[in-house]
Design a protein around this motif. Structure first.
Motif, PDB file in Angstrom:
ATOM      1  N   HIS A 259       3.480 -30.624 -10.638  1.00  0.00           N
ATOM      2  CA  HIS A 259       4.424 -30.777 -11.742  1.00  0.00           C
ATOM      3  C   HIS A 259       4.647 -32.263 -12.007  1.00  0.00           C
ATOM      4  N   THR A 260       4.947 -32.620 -13.246  1.00  0.00           N
ATOM      5  CA  THR A 260       5.158 -34.032 -13.601  1.00  0.00           C
ATOM      6  C   THR A 260       6.418 -34.220 -14.437  1.00  0.00           C
ATOM      7  N   TRP A 261       6.933 -35.438 -14.399  1.00  0.00           N
ATOM      8  CA  TRP A 261       8.069 -35.845 -15.226  1.00  0.00           C
ATOM      9  C   TRP A 261       7.644 -35.958 -16.688  1.00  0.00           C
ATOM     10  N   ASN A 262       8.645 -36.082 -17.558  1.00  0.00           N
ATOM     11  CA  ASN A 262       8.404 -36.362 -18.978  1.00  0.00           C
ATOM     12  C   ASN A 262       8.406 -37.855 -19.268  1.00  0.00           C
ATOM     13  N   ASP A 267       8.091 -47.336 -17.020  1.00  0.00           N
ATOM     14  CA  ASP A 267       9.323 -47.082 -17.761  1.00  0.00           C
ATOM     15  C   ASP A 267       9.747 -45.624 -17.570  1.00  0.00           C
ATOM     16  N   LEU A 268      10.568 -45.393 -16.566  1.00  0.00           N
ATOM     17  CA  LEU A 268      11.043 -44.045 -16.295  1.00  0.00           C
ATOM     18  C   LEU A 268      12.376 -43.742 -16.977  1.00  0.00           C
ATOM     19  N   GLU A 269      12.888 -44.695 -17.741  1.00  0.00           N
ATOM     20  CA  GLU A 269      14.176 -44.495 -18.409  1.00  0.00           C
ATOM     21  C   GLU A 269      14.026 -43.986 -19.838  1.00  0.00           C
ATOM     22  N   HIS A 270      12.792 -43.914 -20.324  1.00  0.00           N
ATOM     23  CA  HIS A 270      12.559 -43.466 -21.693  1.00  0.00           C
ATOM     24  C   HIS A 270      11.442 -42.430 -21.694  1.00  0.00           C
ATOM     25  N   PRO A 271      11.771 -41.164 -21.883  1.00  0.00           N
ATOM     26  CA  PRO A 271      10.745 -40.120 -21.890  1.00  0.00           C
ATOM     27  C   PRO A 271       9.771 -40.286 -23.047  1.00  0.00           C
ATOM     28  N   ILE A 319       5.338 -25.751 -25.057  1.00  0.00           N
ATOM     29  CA  ILE A 319       5.064 -26.493 -26.281  1.00  0.00           C
ATOM     30  C   ILE A 319       5.465 -27.940 -26.031  1.00  0.00           C
ATOM     31  N   VAL A 320       4.492 -28.836 -26.103  1.00  0.00           N
ATOM     32  CA  VAL A 320       4.684 -30.241 -25.753  1.00  0.00           C
ATOM     33  C   VAL A 320       4.762 -31.072 -27.028  1.00  0.00           C
ATOM     34  N   VAL A 321       5.800 -31.890 -27.136  1.00  0.00           N
ATOM     35  CA  VAL A 321       6.005 -32.755 -28.299  1.00  0.00           C
ATOM     36  C   VAL A 321       5.961 -34.202 -27.817  1.00  0.00           C
ATOM     37  N   PRO A 322       4.870 -34.942 -28.105  1.00  0.00           N
ATOM     38  CA  PRO A 322       4.804 -36.340 -27.678  1.00  0.00           C
ATOM     39  C   PRO A 322       5.759 -37.210 -28.483  1.00  0.00           C
ATOM     40  N   LEU A 323       6.331 -38.223 -27.828  1.00  0.00           N
ATOM     41  CA  LEU A 323       7.274 -39.139 -28.462  1.00  0.00           C
ATOM     42  C   LEU A 323       6.951 -40.569 -28.058  1.00  0.00           C
ATOM     43  N   THR A 324       7.291 -41.492 -28.924  1.00  0.00           N
ATOM     44  CA  THR A 324       7.271 -42.898 -28.533  1.00  0.00           C
ATOM     45  C   THR A 324       8.477 -43.154 -27.642  1.00  0.00           C
ATOM     46  N   ARG A 325       8.398 -44.154 -26.794  1.00  0.00           N
ATOM     47  CA  ARG A 325       9.456 -44.414 -25.817  1.00  0.00           C
ATOM     48  C   ARG A 325      10.603 -45.208 -26.442  1.00  0.00           C
ATOM     49  N   ARG A 326      11.285 -44.610 -27.407  1.00  0.00           N
ATOM     50  CA  ARG A 326      12.397 -45.301 -28.065  1.00  0.00           C
ATOM     51  C   ARG A 326      13.742 -44.670 -27.737  1.00  0.00           C
ATOM     52  N   GLN A 327      13.724 -43.466 -27.176  1.00  0.00           N
ATOM     53  CA  GLN A 327      14.957 -42.759 -26.908  1.00  0.00           C
ATOM     54  C   GLN A 327      15.165 -42.609 -25.398  1.00  0.00           C
ATOM     55  N   GLY A 328      16.432 -42.599 -24.996  1.00  0.00           N
ATOM     56  CA  GLY A 328      16.748 -42.373 -23.601  1.00  0.00           C
ATOM     57  C   GLY A 328      16.787 -40.891 -23.280  1.00  0.00           C
ATOM     58  N   TRP A 329      17.078 -40.583 -22.030  1.00  0.00           N
ATOM     59  CA  TRP A 329      17.073 -39.194 -21.583  1.00  0.00           C
ATOM     60  C   TRP A 329      18.137 -38.358 -22.286  1.00  0.00           C
ATOM     61  N   SER A 330      19.341 -38.901 -22.411  1.00  0.00           N
ATOM     62  CA  SER A 330      20.425 -38.113 -23.006  1.00  0.00           C
ATOM     63  C   SER A 330      20.121 -37.778 -24.464  1.00  0.00           C
ATOM     64  N   GLU A 331      19.542 -38.747 -25.192  1.00  0.00           N
ATOM     65  CA  GLU A 331      19.202 -38.495 -26.594  1.00  0.00           C
ATOM     66  C   GLU A 331      18.085 -37.464 -26.706  1.00  0.00           C
ATOM     67  N   ARG A 372      16.283 -36.204 -16.922  1.00  0.00           N
ATOM     68  CA  ARG A 372      15.665 -37.160 -16.003  1.00  0.00           C
ATOM     69  C   ARG A 372      15.505 -36.513 -14.631  1.00  0.00           C
ATOM     70  N   GLY A 373      14.304 -36.562 -14.089  1.00  0.00           N
ATOM     71  CA  GLY A 373      14.019 -35.973 -12.798  1.00  0.00           C
ATOM     72  C   GLY A 373      13.514 -34.550 -12.863  1.00  0.00           C
ATOM     73  N   ALA A 374      13.682 -33.883 -14.019  1.00  0.00           N
ATOM     74  CA  ALA A 374      13.131 -32.533 -14.163  1.00  0.00           C
ATOM     75  C   ALA A 374      11.619 -32.632 -14.369  1.00  0.00           C
ATOM     76  N   SER A 375      10.919 -31.572 -14.046  1.00  0.00           N
ATOM     77  CA  SER A 375       9.459 -31.619 -14.158  1.00  0.00           C
ATOM     78  C   SER A 375       8.925 -30.299 -14.691  1.00  0.00           C
ATOM     79  N   THR A 376       7.698 -30.354 -15.195  1.00  0.00           N
ATOM     80  CA  THR A 376       7.008 -29.186 -15.742  1.00  0.00           C
ATOM     81  C   THR A 376       5.602 -29.149 -15.159  1.00  0.00           C
ATOM     82  N   VAL A 377       5.084 -27.953 -14.925  1.00  0.00           N
ATOM     83  CA  VAL A 377       3.737 -27.844 -14.379  1.00  0.00           C
ATOM     84  C   VAL A 377       2.755 -28.568 -15.293  1.00  0.00           C
ATOM     85  N   ALA A 378       1.876 -29.350 -14.700  1.00  0.00           N
ATOM     86  CA  ALA A 378       0.958 -30.198 -15.459  1.00  0.00           C
ATOM     87  C   ALA A 378      -0.207 -29.390 -16.019  1.00  0.00           C
TER      88      ALA A 378
END
Length: 446
Positions: A259-262, A267-271, A319-331, A372-378
């Motif tokens: 399993h992996t993080w998002n 940069d682990l502060e921006h999914p 369903i995976v939605v790729p994002l640029t690293r502009r938002q934090g975890w809460s957002e 943050r810290g949650a994971s999904t099977v890769a």
């Protein structure tokens, strides 16, 4: 099984994200012709650690060139900067085959070689071995060699108890698990690169006790590296798997699920993605699951987000939605929750909340994997469930051909990847999209 070739190549340059200074995306490889000219032979992702990337860039900068040494230039890629260097750095790679045009297919990076001069690198030819004498196997090969009694070697690592049955339903053994992760590595590694891991180990097979692991704990796993502790304060160092050796090392330790993080280091502060996990009510027929996935895609399309599906290897879809690293975890988490509500509103008869007591006979959309810290099977990971299915990336237009979430087994997954001309998730790596104000308004997130 297809045999992979292996030899050295000369680095004539590398690519990186446009505007980046230390990034290394791909190495541009060459091969010396008989007349001494350098022929472009293909590119390979090296998956350097941040320290190794910095060291490579420093070394490359010392031999930078204003022009390419190749007489045949590679096709330019959008959003990439090209850095040309004097052909003095040698790397070793494995690959599937040479093309008629003189390039190689399915390159896999192994190491930088400092023991061989670049001028000596030419295309190696295969010769027949007469007499049936045994051939010594290189320690870095992915081929098998006998080990001590009750063991064997794969990718240079000794595998103990290779005949242990991991799944009683299929009879798949530990040896087959290791062979699968070695064979699938070239496709799985891009999805794992620099992402913190959460592992499910099954030392006695999947019917025995399972262990969940995020840190090294008792000892180092070959090929698996630790991230700097400051990236995850007040916790033991997180693990990443960036090489074939790492995948084989994990399977060697009876790791079944990966399993992996998002988010990816450093940069682990921006999914850089959000994931929707669609879990069906067991009472629902499979076509209802397909309908749910299709309608979630429609909802995301309406919002303006491109999405990529994969089977979970279990009962449902991711369903995976790729994002640029502009938002934090809460957002990102709040936006994912609002997307879920938006999708549920668009198809209330099919979608339900993640609370089973309120959603009987409906599909549950789980966005809780976006913390943050949650994971999904890769992608390409095996699942520790009877039949040990594989989480397989698919294309949206393949949806109706899929009969269940664990449709792909280990042999079928490798066969499929080797037969594809283009991967279903190919566009994933080129997708650049962020959460805009218009998107937040569309899902009612003010």
């Amino acid at each position: 099984m297809k045999c992979h070739l292996r030899q050295e190549f000369v680095v004539g340059g590398f690519t990186r994200a446009k505007g980046a200074r230390l990034d290394v995306h791909s190495l541009l490889l060459g091969m010396h012709e008989k007349d001494g000219s350098l022929r472009y032979a293909g590119s390979v992702r090296p998956y350097f650690s941040s320290r190794a990337a910095t060291a490579f860039v420093a070394r490359a900068n010392a031999v930078r060139s204003g022009s390419a040494a190749f007489y045949n230039l590679p096709k330019p890629e959008k959003d990439r900067d090209y850095v040309w260097i004097e052909p003095s750095i040698v790397v070793e790679c494995s690959f599937l085959e040479w093309t008629p045009g003189g390039e190689v297919r399915h390159l896999v990076f192994h190491a930088v070689r400092d023991d061989k001069p670049a001028a000596a690198v030419t295309e190696e030819t295969m010769v027949a071995i007469e007499g049936g004498e045994p051939v010594e196997i290189d320690a870095g090969s992915t081929r098998e060699v006998p080990g001590p009694k009750g063991s064997l070697r794969i990718a240079g690592l000794r595998i103990t108890n290779p005949q242990r049955v991991m799944d009683e339903v299929t009879g798949h053994t530990k040896r087959e698990l290791v062979e699968y992760y070695a064979a699938i590595a070239q496709w799985a590694l891009p999805h794992l690169h620099n992402r913190p891991l959460a592992l499910v180990r099954a030392p006695d097979g999947i019917t025995g006790e399972l262990f969940f692991q995020k840190h090294s704990e008792t000892g180092r796993i070959p090929g698996v590296t630790e991230l700097p502790p400051e990236l995850h304060p007040r916790h033991p160092p997180l693990l990443v798997a960036n090489s074939e050796e790492a995948l084989v090392g994990l399977a060697r330790m009876s790791v079944v699920e990966i399993h992996t993080w998002n988010a990816a280091a450093p940069d682990l502060e921006h999914p850089d993605r959000i994931i929707f996990d669609l879990d069906p009510d067991p009472a629902l027929p499979w076509p209802a699951m397909l309908e749910a996935a299709s309608l979630m895609k429609v909802a995301l399309d309406e919002i303006g987000l491109r999405s990529f599906p994969k089977t979970s290897g279990g009962e449902g879809f991711h369903i995976v939605v790729p994002l640029t690293r502009r938002q934090g975890w809460s957002e990102a988490k709040a936006f994912a929750r609002s997307c879920e509500a938006y999708g549920a509103g668009r198809a209330a008869a099919i979608f339900g909340s993640a609370r089973p007591q309120e959603s009987r006979r409906k599909n549950f959309i789980d966005n809780l994997r976006n913390s943050r810290g949650a994971s999904t099977v890769a992608s390409f990971s095996v699942r520790a469930r009877p039949g040990i299915g594989v989480s397989m990336p698919v294309a949206w237009d393949e949806l109706r051909e899929i009969s269940r979430g664990d449709d792909w087994t280990m042999p079928k997954a490798v066969e499929r990847q080797r037969s594809l001309k283009e991967e279903p998730s190919q566009g994933y790596w080129q997708t650049q999209q962020g959460i805009t104000a218009a998107m937040r308004r569309a899902v009612g997130l003010v």
